[in-house]
Design a protein around this motif. Structure first.
Motif, PDB file in Angstrom:
ATOM      1  N   ILE A 248       0.824  -1.048  -0.039  1.00 42.85           N
ATOM      2  CA  ILE A 248       0.125  -0.032   0.077  1.00 42.85           C
ATOM      3  C   ILE A 248       0.941   1.196   0.070  1.00 42.85           C
ATOM      4  O   ILE A 248       0.688   2.119  -0.777  1.00 42.85           O
ATOM      5  N   LEU A 249       1.869   1.247   0.822  1.00 43.45           N
ATOM      6  CA  LEU A 249       2.832   2.394   0.923  1.00 43.45           C
ATOM      7  C   LEU A 249       3.622   2.554  -0.269  1.00 43.45           C
ATOM      8  O   LEU A 249       3.996   3.658  -0.819  1.00 43.45           O
ATOM      9  N   GLU A 250       3.851   1.395  -1.110  1.00 45.99           N
ATOM     10  CA  GLU A 250       4.727   1.385  -2.182  1.00 45.99           C
ATOM     11  C   GLU A 250       3.904   2.209  -3.422  1.00 45.99           C
ATOM     12  O   GLU A 250       4.525   3.008  -3.940  1.00 45.99           O
ATOM     13  N   GLU A 251       2.624   1.904  -3.264  1.00 41.94           N
ATOM     14  CA  GLU A 251       1.477   2.328  -4.367  1.00 41.94           C
ATOM     15  C   GLU A 251       1.615   3.863  -4.129  1.00 41.94           C
ATOM     16  O   GLU A 251       1.626   4.770  -5.111  1.00 41.94           O
ATOM     17  N   LEU A 252       1.462   4.340  -2.744  1.00 38.43           N
ATOM     18  CA  LEU A 252       1.548   5.787  -2.486  1.00 38.43           C
ATOM     19  C   LEU A 252       2.671   6.414  -3.005  1.00 38.43           C
ATOM     20  O   LEU A 252       2.729   7.629  -3.422  1.00 38.43           O
TER      21      LEU A 252
ATOM     22  N   PRO B 157       8.525  11.544   0.775  1.00 38.99           N
ATOM     23  CA  PRO B 157       9.362  10.424   1.192  1.00 38.99           C
ATOM     24  C   PRO B 157       8.462   9.713   2.117  1.00 38.99           C
ATOM     25  O   PRO B 157       8.031  10.301   3.039  1.00 38.99           O
ATOM     26  N   ILE B 158       8.435   8.407   1.851  1.00 39.45           N
ATOM     27  CA  ILE B 158       7.967   7.433   2.815  1.00 39.45           C
ATOM     28  C   ILE B 158       9.092   6.459   3.312  1.00 39.45           C
ATOM     29  O   ILE B 158       9.808   5.766   2.252  1.00 39.45           O
ATOM     30  N   LEU B 159       9.282   6.568   4.651  1.00 40.24           N
ATOM     31  CA  LEU B 159      10.174   5.886   5.266  1.00 40.24           C
ATOM     32  C   LEU B 159       9.705   4.357   6.006  1.00 40.24           C
ATOM     33  O   LEU B 159       8.782   4.529   6.405  1.00 40.24           O
ATOM     34  N   THR B 160      10.580   3.403   5.916  1.00 43.68           N
ATOM     35  CA  THR B 160      10.348   2.124   6.770  1.00 43.68           C
ATOM     36  C   THR B 160      11.426   2.182   7.859  1.00 43.68           C
ATOM     37  O   THR B 160      12.483   2.119   7.519  1.00 43.68           O
ATOM     38  N   VAL B 161      10.950   1.699   9.070  1.00 43.43           N
ATOM     39  CA  VAL B 161      11.930   1.462  10.165  1.00 43.43           C
ATOM     40  C   VAL B 161      11.671   0.172  10.899  1.00 43.43           C
ATOM     41  O   VAL B 161      10.309  -0.146  11.164  1.00 43.43           O
ATOM     42  N   ASP B 162      12.537  -0.741  10.901  1.00 48.57           N
ATOM     43  CA  ASP B 162      12.157  -1.994  11.363  1.00 48.57           C
ATOM     44  C   ASP B 162      12.698  -1.597  12.978  1.00 48.57           C
ATOM     45  O   ASP B 162      13.689  -1.498  13.446  1.00 48.57           O
ATOM     46  N   VAL B 163      11.600  -2.066  13.854  1.00 50.18           N
ATOM     47  CA  VAL B 163      11.539  -1.496  14.948  1.00 50.18           C
ATOM     48  C   VAL B 163      12.426  -2.419  15.811  1.00 50.18           C
ATOM     49  O   VAL B 163      13.150  -1.967  17.095  1.00 50.18           O
ATOM     50  N   ASP B 164      12.805  -3.741  15.342  1.00 44.46           N
ATOM     51  CA  ASP B 164      13.844  -4.512  15.949  1.00 44.46           C
ATOM     52  C   ASP B 164      15.348  -4.103  15.732  1.00 44.46           C
ATOM     53  O   ASP B 164      16.041  -4.299  16.880  1.00 44.46           O
ATOM     54  N   GLU B 165      15.298  -3.364  14.690  1.00 46.22           N
ATOM     55  CA  GLU B 165      16.708  -2.908  14.493  1.00 46.22           C
ATOM     56  C   GLU B 165      16.875  -1.577  14.887  1.00 46.22           C
ATOM     57  O   GLU B 165      18.109  -1.045  15.086  1.00 46.22           O
ATOM     58  N   SER B 166      15.756  -0.810  14.967  1.00 44.13           N
ATOM     59  CA  SER B 166      15.987   0.702  15.392  1.00 44.13           C
ATOM     60  C   SER B 166      15.091   1.079  16.755  1.00 44.13           C
ATOM     61  O   SER B 166      14.099   1.757  16.620  1.00 44.13           O
ATOM     62  N   PRO B 167      15.441   0.299  17.818  1.00 40.02           N
ATOM     63  CA  PRO B 167      14.462   0.687  19.003  1.00 40.02           C
ATOM     64  C   PRO B 167      14.692   2.206  19.464  1.00 40.02           C
ATOM     65  O   PRO B 167      13.649   2.403  20.351  1.00 40.02           O
ATOM     66  N   VAL B 168      15.447   2.587  19.300  1.00 40.88           N
ATOM     67  CA  VAL B 168      15.663   4.147  19.796  1.00 40.88           C
ATOM     68  C   VAL B 168      14.512   5.267  19.022  1.00 40.88           C
ATOM     69  O   VAL B 168      13.877   5.547  19.778  1.00 40.88           O
ATOM     70  N   SER B 169      14.679   4.935  17.841  1.00 40.73           N
ATOM     71  CA  SER B 169      13.665   5.724  17.001  1.00 40.73           C
ATOM     72  C   SER B 169      12.094   5.252  17.382  1.00 40.73           C
ATOM     73  O   SER B 169      11.297   6.049  17.429  1.00 40.73           O
ATOM     74  N   ALA B 170      12.051   4.076  17.450  1.00 38.58           N
ATOM     75  CA  ALA B 170      10.533   3.392  17.809  1.00 38.58           C
ATOM     76  C   ALA B 170      10.192   3.968  19.263  1.00 38.58           C
ATOM     77  O   ALA B 170       8.948   4.471  19.319  1.00 38.58           O
ATOM     78  N   GLY B 171      11.067   4.104  20.184  1.00 43.78           N
ATOM     79  CA  GLY B 171      10.936   4.513  21.650  1.00 43.78           C
ATOM     80  C   GLY B 171      10.667   5.823  21.578  1.00 43.78           C
ATOM     81  O   GLY B 171       9.787   6.189  22.360  1.00 43.78           O
TER      82      GLY B 171
END
Length: 116
Positions: A39-43, A52-66
């Motif tokens: 869906i985000l790829e289509e957008l 820009p549409i960013l994707t963040v893997d919460v397991d690899e980026s806990p600081v940003s997620a927190g």
């Protein structure tokens, strides 16, 4: 434009200071996240370089997620001028994501996405 994969090291530098950015916080093992990515790829394809549409893997980026209080996946946060303005938790329709982007773009009338 395609989705941009970011992490704790480059997240802040990838959020546009002069416009709208969308960030999806999820994980490869999350079933609703797997549904959301196309869906985000289509957008992203429709909006081109304007948002820009960013994707963040919460397991690899806990600081940003927190930092943004991500407690469930997927969580999508829309930023305007580098500040969060909208947060959607859980899987939504493409129209819902387009609507929050349009709302954020309306905060910047000079933005190409505002004309959509």
């Amino acid at each position: 434009m395609s989705l941009i994969h970011v992490n704790d090291d480059n997240f802040a530098s990838m959020v546009q200071k002069g416009g709208v950015t969308m960030a999806e916080f999820g994980a490869p093992w999350c079933p609703p996240c797997k549904v959301l990515l196309p869906i985000l790829e289509e957008l992203s394809a429709e909006l081109g370089d304007s948002v820009p549409i960013l994707t963040v893997d919460v397991d690899e980026s806990p600081v940003s997620a927190g930092r943004f209080g991500v407690m469930a996946m997927p969580t999508v946060i829309v930023f305007h001028d580098g500040e969060p303005v909208e947060k959607l938790v859980g899987l939504r329709s493409k129209a819902a994501y387009a609507a929050v982007l349009a709302k954020a773009a309306a905060l910047s009338p000079e933005s190409p996405a505002a004309a959509r």
